[in-house]
Design an enzyme around this catalytic site. Structure first.
Site, PDB file in Angstrom:
ATOM      1  N   LEU A  36       8.045 -20.887  85.038  1.00 55.82           N
ATOM      2  CA  LEU A  36       8.387 -19.488  84.782  1.00 55.82           C
ATOM      3  C   LEU A  36       7.189 -18.696  84.261  1.00 55.82           C
ATOM      4  O   LEU A  36       6.403 -19.194  83.462  1.00 55.82           O
ATOM      5  CB  LEU A  36       9.549 -19.407  83.786  1.00 55.82           C
ATOM      6  CG  LEU A  36      10.837 -20.114  84.212  1.00 55.82           C
ATOM      7  CD1 LEU A  36      11.912 -19.943  83.135  1.00 55.82           C
ATOM      8  CD2 LEU A  36      11.358 -19.596  85.554  1.00 55.82           C
ATOM      9  N   HIS A  37       7.080 -17.474  84.743  1.00 57.83           N
ATOM     10  CA  HIS A  37       6.011 -16.559  84.314  1.00 57.83           C
ATOM     11  C   HIS A  37       6.627 -15.180  84.101  1.00 57.83           C
ATOM     12  O   HIS A  37       7.857 -15.021  84.218  1.00 57.83           O
ATOM     13  CB  HIS A  37       4.881 -16.544  85.350  1.00 57.83           C
ATOM     14  CG  HIS A  37       5.334 -16.274  86.760  1.00 57.83           C
ATOM     15  ND1 HIS A  37       5.968 -15.095  87.136  1.00 57.83           N
ATOM     16  CD2 HIS A  37       5.287 -17.032  87.890  1.00 57.83           C
ATOM     17  CE1 HIS A  37       6.246 -15.132  88.428  1.00 57.83           C
ATOM     18  NE2 HIS A  37       5.874 -16.318  88.912  1.00 57.83           N
ATOM     19  N   HIS A  40       9.277 -13.883  86.566  1.00 59.10           N
ATOM     20  CA  HIS A  40      10.633 -14.407  86.345  1.00 59.10           C
ATOM     21  C   HIS A  40      11.259 -13.741  85.115  1.00 59.10           C
ATOM     22  O   HIS A  40      12.442 -13.407  85.113  1.00 59.10           O
ATOM     23  CB  HIS A  40      10.587 -15.919  86.102  1.00 59.10           C
ATOM     24  CG  HIS A  40      10.026 -16.719  87.250  1.00 59.10           C
ATOM     25  ND1 HIS A  40       8.825 -17.381  87.170  1.00 59.10           N
ATOM     26  CD2 HIS A  40      10.500 -16.979  88.489  1.00 59.10           C
ATOM     27  CE1 HIS A  40       8.584 -18.017  88.297  1.00 59.10           C
ATOM     28  NE2 HIS A  40       9.586 -17.790  89.126  1.00 59.10           N
ATOM     29  N   GLY A 150      13.058 -10.979  93.172  1.00 58.27           N
ATOM     30  CA  GLY A 150      11.842 -10.179  93.056  1.00 58.27           C
ATOM     31  C   GLY A 150      11.426  -9.589  94.398  1.00 58.27           C
ATOM     32  O   GLY A 150      11.516 -10.251  95.430  1.00 58.27           O
ATOM     33  N   LYS A 152       8.519  -9.278  95.126  1.00 62.69           N
ATOM     34  CA  LYS A 152       7.375 -10.125  95.512  1.00 62.69           C
ATOM     35  C   LYS A 152       7.685 -10.876  96.809  1.00 62.69           C
ATOM     36  O   LYS A 152       6.857 -11.010  97.690  1.00 62.69           O
ATOM     37  CB  LYS A 152       7.112 -11.103  94.364  1.00 62.69           C
ATOM     38  CG  LYS A 152       6.333 -12.346  94.693  1.00 62.69           C
ATOM     39  CD  LYS A 152       4.869 -12.084  94.541  1.00 62.69           C
ATOM     40  CE  LYS A 152       3.997 -13.195  95.060  1.00 62.69           C
ATOM     41  NZ  LYS A 152       4.525 -14.530  94.975  1.00 62.69           N
ATOM     42  N   ASP A 153       8.921 -11.399  96.904  1.00 63.07           N
ATOM     43  CA  ASP A 153       9.347 -12.103  98.118  1.00 63.07           C
ATOM     44  C   ASP A 153      10.248 -11.157  98.914  1.00 63.07           C
ATOM     45  O   ASP A 153      11.472 -11.336  98.979  1.00 63.07           O
ATOM     46  CB  ASP A 153      10.075 -13.390  97.727  1.00 63.07           C
ATOM     47  CG  ASP A 153       9.161 -14.338  96.971  1.00 63.07           C
ATOM     48  OD1 ASP A 153       8.420 -15.079  97.609  1.00 63.07           O
ATOM     49  OD2 ASP A 153       9.160 -14.287  95.724  1.00 63.07           O
ATOM     50  N   VAL A 179       5.747  -7.984  89.375  1.00 60.74           N
ATOM     51  CA  VAL A 179       4.955  -8.020  88.139  1.00 60.74           C
ATOM     52  C   VAL A 179       3.578  -8.570  88.487  1.00 60.74           C
ATOM     53  O   VAL A 179       3.467  -9.575  89.202  1.00 60.74           O
ATOM     54  CB  VAL A 179       5.636  -8.889  87.063  1.00 60.74           C
ATOM     55  CG1 VAL A 179       4.779  -8.970  85.804  1.00 60.74           C
ATOM     56  CG2 VAL A 179       7.013  -8.321  86.734  1.00 60.74           C
ATOM     57  N   LEU A 187       1.916 -12.024  90.121  1.00 61.15           N
ATOM     58  CA  LEU A 187       2.159 -13.307  89.460  1.00 61.15           C
ATOM     59  C   LEU A 187       2.880 -14.237  90.425  1.00 61.15           C
ATOM     60  O   LEU A 187       3.764 -13.817  91.172  1.00 61.15           O
ATOM     61  CB  LEU A 187       3.012 -13.111  88.212  1.00 61.15           C
ATOM     62  CG  LEU A 187       2.358 -12.374  87.047  1.00 61.15           C
ATOM     63  CD1 LEU A 187       3.287 -12.365  85.846  1.00 61.15           C
ATOM     64  CD2 LEU A 187       1.042 -13.003  86.661  1.00 61.15           C
ATOM     65  N   SER A 189       3.904 -18.732  90.698  1.00 61.53           N
ATOM     66  CA  SER A 189       3.750 -20.088  90.162  1.00 61.53           C
ATOM     67  C   SER A 189       2.620 -20.816  90.878  1.00 61.53           C
ATOM     68  O   SER A 189       2.097 -21.810  90.370  1.00 61.53           O
ATOM     69  CB  SER A 189       5.053 -20.872  90.322  1.00 61.53           C
ATOM     70  OG  SER A 189       6.116 -20.160  89.744  1.00 61.53           O
TER      71      SER A 189
HETATM   72  P1  AMP Z   1      10.333 -18.615  92.631  1.00 66.55           P
HETATM   73  O1  AMP Z   1      10.453 -19.368  91.353  1.00 66.55           O
HETATM   74  O2  AMP Z   1       8.927 -18.461  93.118  1.00 66.55           O
HETATM   75  O3  AMP Z   1      11.304 -19.087  93.688  1.00 66.55           O
HETATM   76  O4  AMP Z   1      10.791 -17.130  92.282  1.00 66.55           O
HETATM   77  C1  AMP Z   1      12.041 -16.881  91.714  1.00 66.55           C
HETATM   78  C2  AMP Z   1      12.298 -15.403  91.737  1.00 66.55           C
HETATM   79  O5  AMP Z   1      11.292 -14.719  90.984  1.00 66.55           O
HETATM   80  C3  AMP Z   1      12.257 -14.818  93.158  1.00 66.55           C
HETATM   81  O6  AMP Z   1      13.291 -13.871  93.314  1.00 66.55           O
HETATM   82  C4  AMP Z   1      10.907 -14.171  93.201  1.00 66.55           C
HETATM   83  O7  AMP Z   1      10.836 -13.078  94.108  1.00 66.55           O
HETATM   84  C5  AMP Z   1      10.759 -13.696  91.777  1.00 66.55           C
HETATM   85  N1  AMP Z   1       9.337 -13.479  91.469  1.00 66.55           N
HETATM   86  C6  AMP Z   1       8.330 -14.367  91.661  1.00 66.55           C
HETATM   87  N2  AMP Z   1       7.151 -13.805  91.328  1.00 66.55           N
HETATM   88  C7  AMP Z   1       7.425 -12.530  90.935  1.00 66.55           C
HETATM   89  C8  AMP Z   1       6.624 -11.433  90.479  1.00 66.55           C
HETATM   90  N3  AMP Z   1       5.295 -11.522  90.380  1.00 66.55           N
HETATM   91  N4  AMP Z   1       7.255 -10.281  90.166  1.00 66.55           N
HETATM   92  C9  AMP Z   1       8.612 -10.175  90.290  1.00 66.55           C
HETATM   93  N5  AMP Z   1       9.409 -11.173  90.705  1.00 66.55           N
HETATM   94  C10 AMP Z   1       8.834 -12.335  91.027  1.00 66.55           C
END
Ligand code: AMP
Length: 285
Positions: A36-37, A40, A150, A152-153, A179, A187, A189
């Site tokens: 998590l960052h 998240h 997010g 982002k995706d 973010v 950001l 992972s």
């Molecule tokens: P992940 O753990 O990479 O599957 O991401 C989990 C959720 O966090 C997804 O909905 C991503 O789009 C969102 N997310 C990942 N990075 C960011 C970011 N930099 N800004 C906003 N949401 C994010």
């Protein structure tokens, strides 16, 4: 500070959520793969502000990784993730094993038509099938009123909205802004995989998107010169290898020649073995 309840099975998760529901609470779900960052955390905070019971799932979903991708080495700092969830006042962390999510007899997958085969789906065959399937399972396990994703995706968000509409899912999908690091890198992972030089050069993604944005603000409405500019900027970046540069309609995810309506500028770029994505969404009259 009391930490979140940590559940690993479907039954214990459903029981905890059922209690919250009998207390009249709205249920928010933030699906993640952990590590998590602040991206998240922004989703968790949106859920905390809008719902009475916040569930975070932490599951590195094997069905969304290709055979040559980073499933085995994907970071899994579970204790640190729980600390973050504790600090953010999360109610429940659902942390299943792959065996719990996928029994040996598992056969059912969700496919979201042509949306899943373009952009990231073209270079990651089967990725969005895995994503849609696991998210539908998480929706059925947690039964949230609102689920947070997010921007982002962007393609993932678009696909999940389509799935929710097509399958009449009783969940509201909320998409939260990207973010970024102070220098503009989104950001992720996966940013931990970058060495110092790659990390420095990775700002090419946001610089490219900003350059396109400026041309659009200055009146450019033709995709071709924008795509050419983006490719030139990324080709000039040491260590960068373009996976795709795309200008698509956000509804269909299909390329557009003239920019109009909701236009998604999206990039995927490799630095070594690490694939980074970024995008901006524009509303163009
Ligand atoms: P992940 O753990 O990479 O599957 O991401 C989990 C959720 O966090 C997804 O909905 C991503 O789009 C969102 N997310 C990942 N990075 C960011 C970011 N930099 N800004 C906003 N949401 C994010």
């Amino acid at each position: 500070m009391a930490g979140p309840l940590i559940t690993r099975t479907v039954d214990e998760t459903r029981r905890a959520v059922a209690i919250a529901r009998t207390q009249g609470k709205r249920i928010g779900l933030v699906p993640t793969m952990g590590a998590l960052h602040a991206g998240h955390v922004s989703l968790i905070r949106a859920a905390r502000a809008e719902t009475g019971f916040v569930a975070v799932s932490i599951f590195v979903n094997p069905t969304q990784f290709g055979p040559n991708e980073d499933l085995a080495r994907y970071p899994r700092p579970f204790e640190k993730d729980v600390e973050i969830c504790t600090a953010e006042n999360v109610d429940l962390v659902f942390h299943p094993t792959p065996e719990i999510m996928y029994s040996p007899s598992f056969k059912t997958f969700v496919e979201v038509g042509d949306l899943q085969n373009v952009l990231c789906g073209a270079s990651r065959p089967g990725h969005f099938r895995g994503v849609a399937t696991v998210v539908l399972k998480l929706f059925n396990i947690v039964q949230p009123d609102v689920a947070y994703f997010g921007q982002k995706d962007a393609q993932q968000a678009r696909i999940l909205m389509q799935m929710a509409t097509d399958l009449d899912l009783p969940v509201e999908i909320e998409v939260c802004p990207i973010v970024r690091e102070p220098d503009g890198l989104a950001l992720s992972s996966r940013n931990v995989y970058l060495d110092a030089a790659q990390r420095a050069n990775a700002t090419a993604l946001i610089r490219t998107l900003q350059a396109l944005r400026e041309r659009i603000d200055a009146g450019e409405r033709s995709a071709e010169p924008l795509l050419r500019l983006a490719r030139a900027m990324l080709d000039a970046t040491p260590g960068a290898r373009i996976d795709y540069v795309a200008i698509v309609d956000f509804d269909s995810l299909q390329p557009m020649d003239r920019l109009k309506g909701r236009v998604l500028l999206a990039l995927a770029v490799y630095f070594g073995a690490t694939r980074l994505i970024d995008n901006v969404l524009n509303d163009i009259k």
